[in-house]
Structure formats: structure tokens, C-alpha cells
Design a protein around this motif. Sequence first.
Motif, PDB file in Angstrom:
ATOM      1  N   CYS A  12      10.405 -13.840   0.542  1.00 18.28           N
ATOM      2  CA  CYS A  12      11.656 -14.558   0.285  1.00 18.28           C
ATOM      3  C   CYS A  12      12.250 -14.052  -1.016  1.00 18.28           C
ATOM      4  O   CYS A  12      11.535 -13.735  -1.954  1.00 18.28           O
ATOM      5  CB  CYS A  12      11.352 -16.052   0.199  1.00 18.28           C
ATOM      6  SG  CYS A  12      12.782 -17.050  -0.191  1.00 18.28           S
ATOM      7  N   HIS A  14      14.098 -15.887  -2.892  1.00 20.28           N
ATOM      8  CA  HIS A  14      14.216 -17.054  -3.771  1.00 20.28           C
ATOM      9  C   HIS A  14      15.572 -17.055  -4.473  1.00 20.28           C
ATOM     10  O   HIS A  14      15.657 -17.122  -5.692  1.00 20.28           O
ATOM     11  CB  HIS A  14      13.107 -17.060  -4.834  1.00 20.28           C
ATOM     12  CG  HIS A  14      11.735 -16.845  -4.283  1.00 20.28           C
ATOM     13  ND1 HIS A  14      11.233 -17.538  -3.200  1.00 20.28           N
ATOM     14  CD2 HIS A  14      10.747 -16.024  -4.688  1.00 20.28           C
ATOM     15  CE1 HIS A  14       9.995 -17.135  -2.973  1.00 20.28           C
ATOM     16  NE2 HIS A  14       9.682 -16.222  -3.841  1.00 20.28           N
ATOM     17  N   CYS A  42      12.596 -23.524  -4.171  1.00 22.77           N
ATOM     18  CA  CYS A  42      13.397 -22.571  -3.411  1.00 22.77           C
ATOM     19  C   CYS A  42      13.879 -23.252  -2.131  1.00 22.77           C
ATOM     20  O   CYS A  42      13.080 -23.788  -1.376  1.00 22.77           O
ATOM     21  CB  CYS A  42      12.577 -21.329  -3.087  1.00 22.77           C
ATOM     22  SG  CYS A  42      13.475 -20.180  -2.022  1.00 22.77           S
ATOM     23  N   ASP A  44      15.071 -21.904   0.417  1.00 19.23           N
ATOM     24  CA  ASP A  44      14.811 -21.096   1.609  1.00 19.23           C
ATOM     25  C   ASP A  44      13.370 -21.201   2.079  1.00 19.23           C
ATOM     26  O   ASP A  44      13.116 -21.361   3.256  1.00 19.23           O
ATOM     27  CB  ASP A  44      15.175 -19.638   1.337  1.00 19.23           C
ATOM     28  CG  ASP A  44      16.680 -19.477   1.159  1.00 19.23           C
ATOM     29  OD1 ASP A  44      17.433 -20.099   1.933  1.00 19.23           O
ATOM     30  OD2 ASP A  44      17.087 -18.756   0.251  1.00 19.23           O
ATOM     31  N   CYS A  45      12.402 -21.116   1.147  1.00 22.02           N
ATOM     32  CA  CYS A  45      11.006 -21.090   1.574  1.00 22.02           C
ATOM     33  C   CYS A  45      10.220 -22.305   1.096  1.00 22.02           C
ATOM     34  O   CYS A  45       9.097 -22.519   1.509  1.00 22.02           O
ATOM     35  CB  CYS A  45      10.319 -19.802   1.109  1.00 22.02           C
ATOM     36  SG  CYS A  45      10.046 -19.732  -0.671  1.00 22.02           S
TER      37      CYS A  45
HETATM   38 ZN   LIG Z   1      11.991 -18.582  -1.509  1.00 28.27          ZN
END
Ligand SMILES: [Zn+2]
Length: 78
Positions: A12, A14, A42, A44-45
Amino acid sequence: MMTKLIDAFLGCWHSRYSFPVTLRGSARRIQAASLTGTYVVCLDCGKEFPYDWQEMRVIDSPAERRDYVAALSAKQAA
Ligand SMILES: [Zn+2]
């Protein structure tokens, strides 16, 4: 869904973080917050990172973590 899979395989970036969360007392035992007392997540992850309010930046690498600790002990020595 697809993005999550790609992140899992390629890592990712980040690039998007939550607003910094500051913890007090025993909550600082969360690993990401143990360094600065503040952390971001984060978006996203879901990984957690220490956040430096003074410098207003995320500490997301071991090198930055070392720099932060070094700066901190320099401040305390002064
Ligand atoms: Zn991430």
C-alpha cells in the motif's frame, strides 16, 4: 475490493490517512501510539502509524522513527 487485493500483493502507498488520534494513559500501549502518543490510520489498508504533531508528519519508516527518537532525546538533554 480489487484495490484491496492489489494492495495486498503490491503493498500500500499509504497515501490517505485518518485524522490524527491522540491517546492518553494506558491507551498509549497501542503500538503505533507508543512513540508519540498520537497515531493515524491508513484509510486504504488500515495500518496504524505514529504521528508527530510538532512536525505535522507521519512517521512511516524505521529511519524516521530513529530520527524522531534521536530528536526527542536531544530535546530532553538540552
Ligand atoms: Zn496503507
